[in-house]
Design a protein around this motif. Structure first.
Motif, mmCIF file in Angstrom:
data_model
loop_
_atom_site.group_PDB
_atom_site.id
_atom_site.type_symbol
_atom_site.label_atom_id
_atom_site.label_comp_id
_atom_site.label_asym_id
_atom_site.label_seq_id
_atom_site.Cartn_x
_atom_site.Cartn_y
_atom_site.Cartn_z
ATOM 1 N N ASP A 93 0.861 -1.190 0.000
ATOM 2 C CA ASP A 93 0.000 0.000 0.000
ATOM 3 C C ASP A 93 0.892 1.234 0.000
ATOM 4 O O ASP A 93 1.405 1.657 1.036
ATOM 5 N N ILE A 94 1.067 1.815 -1.191
ATOM 6 C CA ILE A 94 2.047 2.894 -1.351
ATOM 7 C C ILE A 94 1.654 4.156 -0.581
ATOM 8 O O ILE A 94 2.501 4.864 -0.037
ATOM 9 N N LYS A 95 0.331 4.424 -0.505
ATOM 10 C CA LYS A 95 -0.112 5.614 0.236
ATOM 11 C C LYS A 95 0.171 5.446 1.728
ATOM 12 O O LYS A 95 0.635 6.370 2.389
ATOM 13 N N ARG A 100 3.308 6.752 6.501
ATOM 14 C CA ARG A 100 4.110 6.338 7.645
ATOM 15 C C ARG A 100 5.498 6.985 7.584
ATOM 16 O O ARG A 100 6.060 7.388 8.603
ATOM 17 N N SER A 101 6.058 7.102 6.378
ATOM 18 C CA SER A 101 7.350 7.755 6.213
ATOM 19 C C SER A 101 7.281 9.203 6.692
ATOM 20 O O SER A 101 8.179 9.677 7.400
ATOM 21 N N GLN A 102 6.200 9.908 6.314
ATOM 22 C CA GLN A 102 6.025 11.301 6.744
ATOM 23 C C GLN A 102 5.937 11.405 8.271
ATOM 24 O O GLN A 102 6.551 12.277 8.887
ATOM 25 N N LYS A 115 13.554 4.064 4.975
ATOM 26 C CA LYS A 115 13.231 2.725 4.473
ATOM 27 C C LYS A 115 11.859 2.718 3.816
ATOM 28 O O LYS A 115 11.668 2.107 2.743
ATOM 29 N N ASP A 116 10.878 3.376 4.426
ATOM 30 C CA ASP A 116 9.531 3.421 3.845
ATOM 31 C C ASP A 116 9.536 4.199 2.531
ATOM 32 O O ASP A 116 8.898 3.797 1.551
#
Length: 939
Positions: A93-95, A100-102, A115-116
């Motif tokens: 799930d790219i979104k 999560r990266s943000q 990593k995300d």
């Protein structure tokens, strides 16, 4: 992948959410709220949908959408958690990965965020947004590593400078300060810890250089703060014996710094710090804190008790040990059933505490003491006794005391400063009273000194006061007349003063001074001002004055004696006299509680030829006001502010109450409040309003209300301190408080609510609105006016406006009806509130016409009011109604309001009331824009 919910058109939001049970429909509703930037309601919709949904794919979408809401609300931990749940269902799930990266980036977890972002770039390699994020995160990680490496070098450099005896003094001071600052930062503390910092700090302590020791100890305190594992490891490495040895030195700064270190470690051991893991060799030690921590806690307590009776421990060190025991042993909340720490101290250390309170400073074998030591020990005795839960525990306490004091009058004196009812029981022991009286007749001065002090402390035990008066007064008089030792003489005098007070009669004073307390007071003032007498002896003069100032003539003379006042203020560095000073000031300001005499009972007493107490002429208001002015001129506020800063163990709740009473008396005259603020009274009152007895907190809160009512909050309570004042003011709105307290609290809140929205929000969060609304119904004109003015300021806040908009309440109706009051001030405030509400919330314009049939009549009265300020507010309300909706405007035009607007609008320009004329013209212009009226043709 930009972090927003699915792109949907933002149609009007519908209301039937409560009835929804379809998760897809709830998801769509959440999307609508998100598009409308209402992230709170969007998150609520997604949450409800998650609860109802059993479809895993839909759950993943809902979690990542709710993560987007949390990102917008800056709740990054929640955002990361929800994104992770979506990823658990669908790892591609790219979104969710990007969100999560943000979130992780905002949380400072750059490596995980990288990593995300890397996974996102792998799935969509051409996405420029992902590529840019990777570049930015990569640069941030490199910078973080550079700073970390730089920090390691800085730590190493600091220790090199500090441990080099040839380093320049300025360089060493700068390095020491930098090390302290670094130890207070989590990243810096961990770098010091990982780079053998504890061992190097120990080397600094072993240099015996006071400045280096202070720097090392303060750095260790910073490293331990909020970190249970690191604090435990540091304690294990340093050893409790070494820490206690450092605290025992005869250096106040070092002793206090080590005390703070031990308190920080104690907080962590008792569960007030984060339980974070450690890496490296030290981390292995903390693998099982659950078994290590309790053992260390009991060991610390045992070492502190041992310090109390060791001659190697300085007076400063003994005080610190007592303070730590006072703070950490008795339960904070008596609802907590566990008082095992108190039982442990009583069984293992009560005799040691008793030995401290029973010391005689004049004896050559006395333990090293400060002026505060014995008072702090007696406070600990009280706290331990109060913390006991049942009679068997109290009996055990008493038996230990009885065994310890047998045959020792000095021990009796010490214990009598402890628990009240216990002291009474000890005085009832066979031979104790007789022993004290007999020692007064001894030829040895040390015996007389001990006996006199014991009699003084015993006189507060009211059940025994009659025996002491009948047997001890004569002996005290003889000692006073014959002895040449000033220390004994002044104690004997105080004993006579206290015995007269304790017995509920001036028998002792009358016998000694033929009814004249002024003679005793003059002698006390003479001793107080004699700087050649030691401070410990002079403080007894203050205690004597604390009793003598109950006499109106004495208090008037004392306040006029500026030298005596200044001498008393200077002696306040000896914290043991705080209670006596506060008592004397309460007497001088007449801020004690007095019973109101019922005229019928007075007449009945006179008829039966009973004595009726009459108010002394010098206790009338004019004399009290003059005394307050003299005290202010002498700098009493600064002295009180210093008292409030005293060690918490010495500043008892009773002392706080007395200080609060004095402050309230000093704030009585509005003209004096500026002086109180200038000398630090505003700041000093805040802790008194939140801690202490219930009466003391009310008095301090009332004093704060008096200051807040008329002062500029930015000057009276600068910075963040102003927010601490809100809660005490709100506490005075309780219906159990008297009308004056309610009124002045409302005035203070009105003043605050006019300063900033942040203050308005604080008032709302303290749940003051219901009380303020209740006082808007009050029959008392001043209370109703003050509450309405307060609400007028509060309605600027959006949350307050939403309460008026909400269905099912009569708030708006109340404000509309108050606009029709005869009281002009209430009318003005209510009209101002209604003007702001109708300007900010269009829904309230139509609601206003529905809440009461009198709305039109009230609005017409406002628009025709004689007071231009009220009239202008009425016209603004009218303009808001017309602007809100064409139908409302039509309703207004069809009434007599149109004639009123036309009459006012036609008036010739007048600078004095131009704002009123312009408001009426604006209303007419808006009606013309709707086409409801036509412009007048000019001839």
């Amino acid at each position: 992948a930009s972090g927003s919910a699915p792109s949907l058109p933002p149609p009007a939001l519908s209301a039937p959410r409560a009835a929804m049970e379809d998760p897809i429909q709830l998801k769509e509703e959440g999307n609508k709220y998100f598009q409308a930037s209402d992230y709170e309601k969007a998150a609520q919709s997604y949450t409800q949908a998650i609860k109802l949904s059993k479809d895993k794919a839909l759950q993943a979408v809902l979690y990542r959408n709710r993560a987007a809401c949390f990102l917008k609300k800056e709740e990054y931990a929640k955002a990361a958690s929800d994104a992770s749940r979506a990823i658990d269902i669908n790892s591609s799930d790219i979104k969710a990965l990007y969100r999560r990266s943000q979130a992780l980036e905002k949380l400072g977890k750059l490596d995980q965020a990288f990593k995300d972002a890397q996974k996102c770039a792998t799935i969509e390699p051409r996405n420029k947004n992902f590529q840019e994020t990777l570049r930015r995160l990569g640069a941030d990680i490199q910078e973080k590593l550079r700073i970390q490496f730089s920090t390691d070098l800085r730590v190493q450099k600091m220790f090199e400078i500090l441990l080099d005896e040839n380093s320049e003094k300025e360089k060493r001071e700068k390095a020491a300060n930098n090390l302290i600052v670094l130890g207070r930062e989590e990243a810096g503390a961990e770098r010091i810890f990982q780079n053998n910092g504890v061992s190097l700090l120990l080397q600094l302590i072993e240099t015996k250089n006071a400045e280096l020791i202070l720097a090392a100890v303060r750095t260790l305190s910073g490293m331990c703060t909020g970190h249970k594992a690191r604090a435990t490891a540091i304690l294990h490495y340093l050893g409790i014996d070494s820490i206690c040895m450092w605290m025992s030195v005869d250096n106040e700064e070092i002793s206090l710094a080590v005390c703070n270190l031990l308190q920080t470690i104690t907080d962590c051991l008792l569960g007030n710090g984060q339980s974070l893991g450690l890496s490296g060799e030290k981390g292995a030690f903390c693998s099982d804190l659950n078994t290590y921590v309790p053992a260390m806690w009991w060991m610390i307590t045992t070492r502190l008790l041992d310090m109390l009776v060791s001659k190697k421990v300085s007076g400063q060190g003994r005080d610190r040990a007592l303070n730590l025991l006072n703070k950490n042993i008795p339960r904070k909340d008596l609802k907590d059933h566990d008082n095992s720490r108190t039982i442990f101290v009583i069984d293992n250390g009560l005799k040691k505490i008793l030995k401290v309170v029973g010391q005689i400073p004049e004896m050559p074998d006395c333990l090293p003491l400060t002026e505060n030591t014995q008072l702090t020990a007696s406070i600990l005795l009280n706290k331990l006794y109060d913390d006991l839960r049942c009679d068997p525990e109290r009996d055990n306490y008493r038996v230990i005391c009885e065994e310890y004091i047998k045959g020792s009058c000095s021990m009796v004196s010490g214990v009598l400063q402890g628990p009240f009812d216990l002291g009474n029981k000890l005085l009832g022991m066979k031979g104790v009273m007789e022993m004290m009286v007999a020692l007064c007749g001894s030829e040895r001065e040390i015996d007389q000194l001990v006996a006199v002090e014991a009699l003084i402390h015993a006189s507060t035990k009211l059940s025994r006061a009659t025996f002491i008066i009948s047997n001890g007064v004569t002996l005290l008089k003889e000692i006073y007349k014959k002895t040449k030792n000033e220390k004994i003489k002044i104690r004997a005098l105080v004993g006579l003063c206290k015995l007269g007070s304790a017995g509920g009669t001036d028998y002792g004073l009358r016998q000694f001074a033929e009814g004249s307390t002024e003679k005793l007071a003059r002698q006390c003032r003479k001793w107080l001002c004699n700087t050649s007498i030691d401070a410990r002896t002079r403080k007894w003069a203050v205690e004597g004055l604390a009793y003598l100032t109950l006499d109106a003539d004495v208090k008037d003379d004392f306040v006029e004696d500026e030298q005596a006042l200044q001498a008393m203020f200077e002696l306040m560095s000896d914290k043991t006299i705080l209670y006596s000073v506060a008592s004397a000031l309460v007497n001088c300001t007449n801020s004690y509680d007095t019973k109101e005499l019922v005229p019928e009972l007075v007449q009945l007493a006179k008829f039966s030829k009973q004595h009726v107490p009459e108010e002394h002429p010098k206790d009338k208001k004019d004399f009290v006001v003059k005394r307050v002015k003299r005290l202010l001129k002498a700098g009493v506020v600064s002295a009180l502010a210093c008292m409030v800063k005293a060690d918490s163990a010495i500043l008892t709740d009773q002392s706080k109450e007395l200080i609060a009473r004095v402050f309230l008396a000093l704030c009585e005259d509005p003209k004096d409040r500026g002086t109180v603020i200038a000398q630090g009274g505003g700041k000093a009152l805040i802790p008194l309003a939140v801690e202490g007895t219930d009466v003391g907190k009310i008095k301090a809160s009332h004093a704060l209300a008096k200051i807040a009512a008329i002062s500029n909050p930015d000057i009276a309570f600068p910075g963040e301190r102003v927010y601490e004042v809100v809660r005490p003011l709100v506490s005075l709105l309780n219906t159990e408080r008297d009308g004056l307290q309610n009124y002045e609290a409302l005035l203070g809140l009105t003043n605050f609510s006019g300063r900033s929205d942040k203050l308005r929000m604080k008032i709302v969060k303290e749940k003051a609105l219901p009380d303020i609304e209740n006082y808007m119904f009050e029959n008392h004109d001043q209370l109703r006016q003050a509450a309405t003015e307060c609400m007028c300021n509060l309605v600027v806040n959006k949350e307050v406006q939403e309460r008026f908009v909400a269905d099912g309440n009569d708030r708006l109706k109340l404000v509309v009806l108050l606009c029709g009051e005869d009281d002009e001030k209430v009318q003005r405030a209510a009209a101002g509130a209604l003007a702001m509400l109708t300007a900010a919330q269009k829904k309230l314009c139509s609601k206003m016409t529905e809440v009461t049939t009198q709305w039109l009549e009230i609005l017409q009265r406002l628009c025709l009011h004689d007071n231009m300020e009220v009239q202008h507010r009425g016209l603004v309300i009218t303009f808001n109604l017309i602007s809100a909706d064409k139908e409302l405007a039509k309703k207004v035009v069809e009434t007599e309001l149109l004639e009123i607007l036309t009459f006012i609008g036609k008036q010739e320009d007048d600078p004095k009331k131009q704002h009123i004329i312009n408001a009426a013209r604006d209303c007419l212009t808006k009606c013309m824009d709707y086409g409801l009226i036509k412009p007048l043709s000019r001839a």
